[in-house]
Write a protein that holds these residues in place. Structure first.
Motif, PDB file in Angstrom:
ATOM      1  N   TRP A 177      40.163  40.881  43.184  1.00 23.06           N
ATOM      2  CA  TRP A 177      41.180  39.929  43.616  1.00 23.06           C
ATOM      3  C   TRP A 177      42.354  40.591  44.314  1.00 23.06           C
ATOM      4  O   TRP A 177      43.096  39.933  45.044  1.00 23.06           O
ATOM      5  N   SER A 178      42.533  41.890  44.124  1.00 20.54           N
ATOM      6  CA  SER A 178      43.603  42.581  44.847  1.00 20.54           C
ATOM      7  C   SER A 178      43.326  42.593  46.347  1.00 20.54           C
ATOM      8  O   SER A 178      44.251  42.693  47.158  1.00 20.54           O
TER       9      SER A 178
ATOM     10  N   VAL B 264      47.844  40.721  43.334  1.00 21.28           N
ATOM     11  CA  VAL B 264      47.116  41.388  42.262  1.00 21.28           C
ATOM     12  C   VAL B 264      47.007  42.871  42.602  1.00 21.28           C
ATOM     13  O   VAL B 264      46.562  43.234  43.690  1.00 21.28           O
TER      14      VAL B 264
ATOM     15  N   GLU C  89      44.788  45.858  38.108  1.00 19.92           N
ATOM     16  CA  GLU C  89      44.705  44.586  37.387  1.00 19.92           C
ATOM     17  C   GLU C  89      43.357  43.905  37.631  1.00 19.92           C
ATOM     18  O   GLU C  89      42.780  43.319  36.725  1.00 19.92           O
ATOM     19  N   ASN C  90      42.898  43.960  38.878  1.00 19.58           N
ATOM     20  CA  ASN C  90      41.583  43.434  39.237  1.00 19.58           C
ATOM     21  C   ASN C  90      41.293  43.872  40.668  1.00 19.58           C
ATOM     22  O   ASN C  90      41.924  43.382  41.606  1.00 19.58           O
TER      23      ASN C  90
ATOM     24  N   PRO D 227      39.060  34.536  37.949  1.00 19.33           N
ATOM     25  CA  PRO D 227      40.167  35.498  37.903  1.00 19.33           C
ATOM     26  C   PRO D 227      40.437  35.956  36.473  1.00 19.33           C
ATOM     27  O   PRO D 227      40.980  35.217  35.650  1.00 19.33           O
ATOM     28  N   GLU D 228      40.034  37.156  36.153  1.00 18.36           N
ATOM     29  CA  GLU D 228      40.307  37.778  34.870  1.00 18.36           C
ATOM     30  C   GLU D 228      40.941  39.132  35.146  1.00 18.36           C
ATOM     31  O   GLU D 228      40.489  39.874  36.009  1.00 18.36           O
ATOM     32  N   PHE D 229      41.998  39.444  34.372  1.00 19.51           N
ATOM     33  CA  PHE D 229      42.798  40.604  34.717  1.00 19.51           C
ATOM     34  C   PHE D 229      42.951  41.554  33.539  1.00 19.51           C
ATOM     35  O   PHE D 229      42.980  41.144  32.383  1.00 19.51           O
ATOM     36  N   ASN D 230      43.071  42.847  33.870  1.00 19.30           N
ATOM     37  CA  ASN D 230      43.503  43.831  32.908  1.00 19.30           C
ATOM     38  C   ASN D 230      44.999  43.642  32.674  1.00 19.30           C
ATOM     39  O   ASN D 230      45.620  42.733  33.235  1.00 19.30           O
TER      40      ASN D 230
ATOM     41  N   LEU E  74      48.733  43.500  33.121  1.00 17.17           N
ATOM     42  CA  LEU E  74      49.472  43.466  34.377  1.00 17.17           C
ATOM     43  C   LEU E  74      50.463  44.618  34.442  1.00 17.17           C
ATOM     44  O   LEU E  74      51.088  44.987  33.451  1.00 17.17           O
TER      45      LEU E  74
ATOM     46  N   LEU F 228      46.830  34.848  40.190  1.00 16.38           N
ATOM     47  CA  LEU F 228      47.606  35.006  38.962  1.00 16.38           C
ATOM     48  C   LEU F 228      48.080  33.656  38.423  1.00 16.38           C
ATOM     49  O   LEU F 228      48.433  33.552  37.246  1.00 16.38           O
TER      50      LEU F 228
END
Length: 287
Positions: free
Chosen positions: A224-225, A216, A220-221, A137-140, A142, A270
């Motif tokens: 995972w959304s 998510v 953001e991703n 899980p890596e996100f832009n 939020l 998250l």
């Protein structure tokens, strides 16, 4: 006439304040005198752990409290209320409140009081030469989780074995259109200059609340959304406060809280832990 003040430190929500009508209470410094402002501040050191992935824990240095109780209307650290019924064995109020969840995202959220649990998946063979696993899980950046007030009703039931709070509130400004409920049992006792309070807390959050704060977003991703689907759930917690009365205005204070986050929330990518713990130690002054 007074109202019981169970905990001095409130606006950062280490332990939410409880205002309950009684004709008298002892010792007197546990009370808020009606029709007078009650102002105080706790100064010391504490920390709230943050279950969000890649978010820092939240330090606590000073915690103000501002409260006013009239015959029916009251103000308590940003929350408004109106007493509908008040008897020896129970009190019923209309109240506003704010969610604890946004505080994990923003250190200066009004409710802010306040490791590595990775997501494991079974590897499936694509062919005899390769394996595939889900990405970390890596996100832009939020997206914003906006602040909102909740409104609803609460009831306090007074027994010899403690005080029970039942509450139900709903989003007042259509930010997430969700609801929250609480069942809380509080028991307090005093010995000489020591005052102790213990509480068990069960907080229910509707699917809309969980979805707004912990799902998510595609920006953001995207992967995972689609993987995480929000569901309603119950957080479970325990709280303890110990106070030593130095003078009419000064107390020494120790407060701790542990919250076990609902499985339905902890499953969100998250988060990287399924609990949040808070402690604060210092001195409290009431003006």
């Amino acid at each position: 006439m007074y109202r019981i003040l169970f905990v001095l430190i409130t606006s950062l929500s280490i332990l939410p304040a409880i205002g309950m009508a009684k004709e008298a209470c002892a010792p007197e410094n546990q009370c808020i005198e009606m029709n007078n402002w009650d102002l105080g501040i706790a100064i010391g050191w504490g920390q709230k752990s943050n279950p969000l992935r890649d978010f820092d824990d939240i330090p606590l240095f000073f915690i103000p409290t501002v409260a006013y109780y009239g015959e029916h209307w009251f103000f308590d650290n940003g929350n408004l209320g109106y007493t509908l019924a008040e008897q020896e064995s129970f009190t019923i109020n209309l109240v506003t409140s704010y969610s604890l969840d946004r505080a994990y995202f923003y250190q200066w959220d009004p409710s802010n009081i306040f490791l590595n649990r990775g997501t494991q998946v079974e590897a499936k063979a694509i062919n005899s030469m390769a394996l595939s696993t889900e990405p970390e899980p890596e996100f832009n950046s939020l997206e914003t989780r906006n602040f909102t007030l909740l409104g609803g009703a609460e009831a306090f039931i007074y027994t010899r074995l403690g005080i029970i709070r039942l509450a139900y509130t709903h989003d007042m400004f259509n930010v997430h259109q969700g609801s929250e409920a609480q069942i809380k049992w509080t028991y307090g006792w005093d010995y000489d200059r020591f005052i102790f309070e213990f509480a068990l807390v069960f907080d229910w959050k509707s699917q809309d609340v969980v979805d707004y704060y912990y799902s998510v977003r595609p920006s953001e991703n995207a992967y995972w959304s689609e993987r995480y689907q929000a569901k309603s759930g119950w957080d479970k917690g325990a709280e303890m406060t110990a106070r030593y009365i130095l003078t009419d205005n000064w107390d020494l204070l120790l407060a701790v809280r542990y919250t076990l986050i609902a499985d339905e929330i902890a499953a969100s990518p998250l988060l990287d832990q399924d609990y949040s713990s808070t402690y604060f130690i210092g001195a409290a002054y009431r003006f």
